[in-house]
Design a protein around this motif. Structure first.
Motif, PDB file in Angstrom:
ATOM      1  N   GLY A 133       0.285 -31.643   4.339  1.00  0.00           N
ATOM      2  CA  GLY A 133      -0.902 -31.739   5.031  1.00  0.00           C
ATOM      3  C   GLY A 133      -1.412 -30.273   5.607  1.00  0.00           C
ATOM      4  O   GLY A 133      -3.105 -29.902   6.062  1.00  0.00           O
ATOM      5  N   LEU A 134      -2.043 -29.695   3.721  1.00  0.00           N
ATOM      6  CA  LEU A 134      -2.939 -28.830   3.506  1.00  0.00           C
ATOM      7  C   LEU A 134      -4.489 -29.823   3.331  1.00  0.00           C
ATOM      8  O   LEU A 134      -4.155 -30.551   2.987  1.00  0.00           O
ATOM      9  N   PRO A 135      -5.451 -28.492   2.944  1.00  0.00           N
ATOM     10  CA  PRO A 135      -6.837 -29.501   2.990  1.00  0.00           C
ATOM     11  C   PRO A 135      -6.554 -29.975   1.678  1.00  0.00           C
ATOM     12  O   PRO A 135      -6.002 -29.116   0.231  1.00  0.00           O
ATOM     13  N   SER A 136      -7.754 -31.279   1.139  1.00  0.00           N
ATOM     14  CA  SER A 136      -7.758 -31.361   0.108  1.00  0.00           C
ATOM     15  C   SER A 136      -8.405 -30.001  -1.135  1.00  0.00           C
ATOM     16  O   SER A 136      -9.092 -29.656  -0.025  1.00  0.00           O
ATOM     17  N   GLY A 137      -8.074 -30.009  -2.252  1.00  0.00           N
ATOM     18  CA  GLY A 137      -9.212 -29.809  -2.661  1.00  0.00           C
ATOM     19  C   GLY A 137      -8.643 -27.852  -2.883  1.00  0.00           C
ATOM     20  O   GLY A 137      -9.826 -27.353  -3.749  1.00  0.00           O
ATOM     21  N   TRP A 138      -7.692 -27.891  -2.475  1.00  0.00           N
ATOM     22  CA  TRP A 138      -7.325 -26.146  -3.413  1.00  0.00           C
ATOM     23  C   TRP A 138      -6.824 -26.311  -4.498  1.00  0.00           C
ATOM     24  O   TRP A 138      -5.827 -27.477  -5.003  1.00  0.00           O
ATOM     25  N   HIS A 139      -6.771 -24.762  -4.614  1.00  0.00           N
ATOM     26  CA  HIS A 139      -6.485 -25.125  -6.472  1.00  0.00           C
ATOM     27  C   HIS A 139      -4.999 -24.780  -5.760  1.00  0.00           C
ATOM     28  O   HIS A 139      -4.555 -23.152  -6.160  1.00  0.00           O
ATOM     29  N   GLY A 140      -3.780 -25.175  -7.140  1.00  0.00           N
ATOM     30  CA  GLY A 140      -2.652 -24.560  -7.110  1.00  0.00           C
ATOM     31  C   GLY A 140      -1.634 -25.080  -8.379  1.00  0.00           C
ATOM     32  O   GLY A 140      -2.315 -24.846  -8.944  1.00  0.00           O
ATOM     33  N   GLN A 141      -1.160 -23.721  -7.854  1.00  0.00           N
ATOM     34  CA  GLN A 141      -0.112 -23.474 -10.186  1.00  0.00           C
ATOM     35  C   GLN A 141       1.108 -22.683  -9.587  1.00  0.00           C
ATOM     36  O   GLN A 141       1.117 -22.395  -8.636  1.00  0.00           O
ATOM     37  N   ILE A 142       1.849 -22.917 -10.511  1.00  0.00           N
ATOM     38  CA  ILE A 142       3.027 -22.563 -10.316  1.00  0.00           C
ATOM     39  C   ILE A 142       3.483 -20.941 -10.876  1.00  0.00           C
ATOM     40  O   ILE A 142       3.016 -20.668 -11.388  1.00  0.00           O
ATOM     41  N   GLU A 143       3.884 -19.892 -10.172  1.00  0.00           N
ATOM     42  CA  GLU A 143       3.740 -18.305 -10.361  1.00  0.00           C
ATOM     43  C   GLU A 143       5.514 -18.652 -10.518  1.00  0.00           C
ATOM     44  O   GLU A 143       5.826 -19.345  -9.934  1.00  0.00           O
ATOM     45  N   ALA A 267      -6.391 -19.907   5.054  1.00  0.00           N
ATOM     46  CA  ALA A 267      -5.421 -19.216   4.676  1.00  0.00           C
ATOM     47  C   ALA A 267      -6.121 -19.424   3.143  1.00  0.00           C
ATOM     48  O   ALA A 267      -7.272 -20.039   3.707  1.00  0.00           O
ATOM     49  N   ASP A 268      -7.054 -17.395   2.646  1.00  0.00           N
ATOM     50  CA  ASP A 268      -7.241 -18.219   1.714  1.00  0.00           C
ATOM     51  C   ASP A 268      -6.308 -18.290   0.665  1.00  0.00           C
ATOM     52  O   ASP A 268      -6.406 -18.603  -0.448  1.00  0.00           O
ATOM     53  N   SER A 290      -7.546 -21.578  -1.569  1.00  0.00           N
ATOM     54  CA  SER A 290      -8.995 -22.464  -1.107  1.00  0.00           C
ATOM     55  C   SER A 290     -10.032 -21.819  -2.019  1.00  0.00           C
ATOM     56  O   SER A 290     -11.262 -21.867  -1.567  1.00  0.00           O
ATOM     57  N   ARG A 291      -9.735 -20.295  -2.271  1.00  0.00           N
ATOM     58  CA  ARG A 291     -10.762 -19.945  -3.173  1.00  0.00           C
ATOM     59  C   ARG A 291     -10.715 -19.183  -4.981  1.00  0.00           C
ATOM     60  O   ARG A 291     -10.799 -18.313  -5.340  1.00  0.00           O
ATOM     61  N   PRO A 292     -10.537 -20.779  -5.267  1.00  0.00           N
ATOM     62  CA  PRO A 292      -9.533 -20.330  -6.756  1.00  0.00           C
ATOM     63  C   PRO A 292     -10.816 -19.653  -8.327  1.00  0.00           C
ATOM     64  O   PRO A 292     -10.742 -18.927  -8.792  1.00  0.00           O
TER      65      PRO A 292
END
Ligand SMILES: Cc1ncc(COP(=O)(O)O)c(C=O)c1O
Length: 447
Positions: A133-143, A267-268, A290-292
């Motif tokens: 249920g997070l906002p759409s459009g966030w940049h996500g990656q695996i660390e 969240a940022d 949310s701030r790629p």
């Protein structure tokens, strides 16, 4: 060198079946092994040769020594009565996908270095974000780990704000303080309330703060920091809000558990370790922002040999984080998401929560046990009415039995035992067996 080594396909055909059989039979018998390794420091090192073999040995010899030498020194995180720290649950689809990822062994720092791994990583992170249920459009990656993800967030925050202070609670995971130390940042540890949650009124002036780390599901007692109120404080001060939901984050897939995460959408950056409760083996830390653009400014470093046409550039995952070489970790998570689906993940989380809650009901019904912190998510913190020394001795006896493995914490200056559910193989009968073991060992210690 043996000729079979030049033929990896033949090698896999020859040794693969036995290796997969080893894996399957391990998962069948793991419940009969001592959970906590019953060895002393240095014992395994003494059994291993000082130098590698001059001539290669057979893979059978590797499997043989895995059984003979290493297995006694394994603490079994997949054991059904593993309840220590937080779980790191694996699963059938993830194990097989991990094998395939190691086979393909593609490296996704540029889009062209691995288009599929790069794009799949974006897709699975977007899928998980949707499930949570997070906002759409966030940049996500695996660390590679939660600690590294929090450090990356601190770097981005410092870059964005030009400030050098990390603010967190006194019960925030040590990775935040460690990030501050490694980065030469100042640290302000804010006091917590009676439930272990950050006291917002004690945040102080945030105008010098680069980043505030809020946690949903602290390591010690699964406390929930008031993320929305912290976001209210961060916003006017221009401080970056990083939410650490390394363990509990997976619970966001269940609507009834989602309220604890209120404010996370502001969240940022957000961290959830899929390698804790999401049935994906270590390492697989999910980091969204949310701030790629800020991440890219902080991390982009493109020497000539990594230059690509502009259309590919924005896909280059190495420009959004500290690592260059990145493995095909998205494959195992993709396999988990596809094979379990939303409902399967919910079922897994709910089973863990239910077992922890049941344990809590047994505990509170007994006069000689005390709940130190109420069950949150899959964690219960408790102690026997005996003193700290008694509880420490009790934990040693329980863990020494090999029947179950629990860990401890200190809450308000008092020693507490922690029981965290979340393993795939854990059943209500395992939790009950552990309760009986605790009761039995406590009685033996009291007599
Ligand atoms: C709340 C929390 N944050 C961060 C971490 C660190 O994660 P990692 O071990 O992946 O570095 C942990 C580890 O248990 C944790 O419990």
């Amino acid at each position: 060198m043996s000729s079979e080594l030049n033929d990896p396909a033949g090698f896999i055909r020859e040794h693969g079946p036995a290796t997969l059989e080893w894996a399957a039979s391990y998962l069948e018998r793991v419940g009969s092994l001592p959970v906590l390794a019953q060895v002393d420091p240095g014992e395994l090192t003494a059994q291993l040769p000082d130098s590698p073999p001059a001539q290669g040995e057979s893979f059978d010899a590797v499997l043989r020594d895995l059984d003979a030498i290493l297995m006694p020194g394994i603490t079994h995180w997949q054991h059904p009565r593993y309840f220590a720290y937080f779980p790191s649950a694996t699963s059938g689809p993830a194990i097989l996908a991990e094998t395939l990822a190691a086979t393909i062994n593609t490296v996704s720092f540029l889009w062209r270095s691995s288009p599929a791994a790069t794009e799949l990583e974006g897709v699975v992170l977007a899928w998980v974000a949707q499930l949570m249920g997070l906002p759409s459009g966030w940049h996500g990656q695996i660390e590679a780990g939660g600690s590294l993800a929090t450090m990356a967030a601190a770097i981005a925050a410092r870059d964005a704000t030009g400030r050098n202070l990390l603010v967190c609670s006194q019960e925030t995971h040590s990775s935040a303080a460690k990030a501050a130390r490694m980065l030469g940042m100042g640290l302000r540890a804010v006091p917590v309330d009676g439930d272990g949650a950050l006291r917002v009124e004690a945040l102080g002036d945030l105008k010098d703060a680069a980043i505030v780390v809020a946690t949903v599901g602290t390591t010690s007692r699964c406390a929930v920091d008031p993320v929305a109120a912290i976001a209210d404080a961060c916003q006017p001060a221009g401080a970056w809000l990083h939410v650490d939901a390394a363990y509990a984050g997976t619970a966001m897939v269940c609507p009834e558990l989602r309220p604890a995460f209120e404010g996370v959408e502001r969240a940022d950056s957000l961290l959830v370790n899929a390698h804790k409760w999401m049935l994906t083996p270590i390492d697989c830390s999910l980091l969204w922002t949310s701030r790629p653009d800020v991440f890219r400014t902080a991390f982009s470093m493109v020497p000539e040999y990594l230059r690509t046409p502009t259309a590919e550039d924005e896909w280059s995952l190495h420009e959004y984080g500290p690592a260059l070489g990145r493995g095909f970790r998205a494959l195992k998570l993709w396999a988990v998401l596809r094979c379990y689906g939303r409902d399967g993940l919910r079922e897994h989380v709910r089973a863990g929560v239910q077992m922890a809650q049941e344990f809590e009901t047994w505990l509170v019904a007994q006069d000689d046990w005390e709940l130190v912190s109420p069950c949150r998510f899959g964690l219960v913190c408790f102690r026997h009415t005996g003193d700290d020394e008694f509880n420490q001795a009790l934990l040693e006896r329980v863990n020494g039995s090999g029947e179950a493995f629990l860990s401890h914490t200190v809450i308000d200056g008092r020693f507490a035992l922690r029981l965290a559910t979340g393993g795939l193989l854990t059943t209500p009968a395992d939790v009950h067996q552990t309760w009986q073991l605790l009761s039995r060992e406590a009685a033996a210690l009291s007599s």
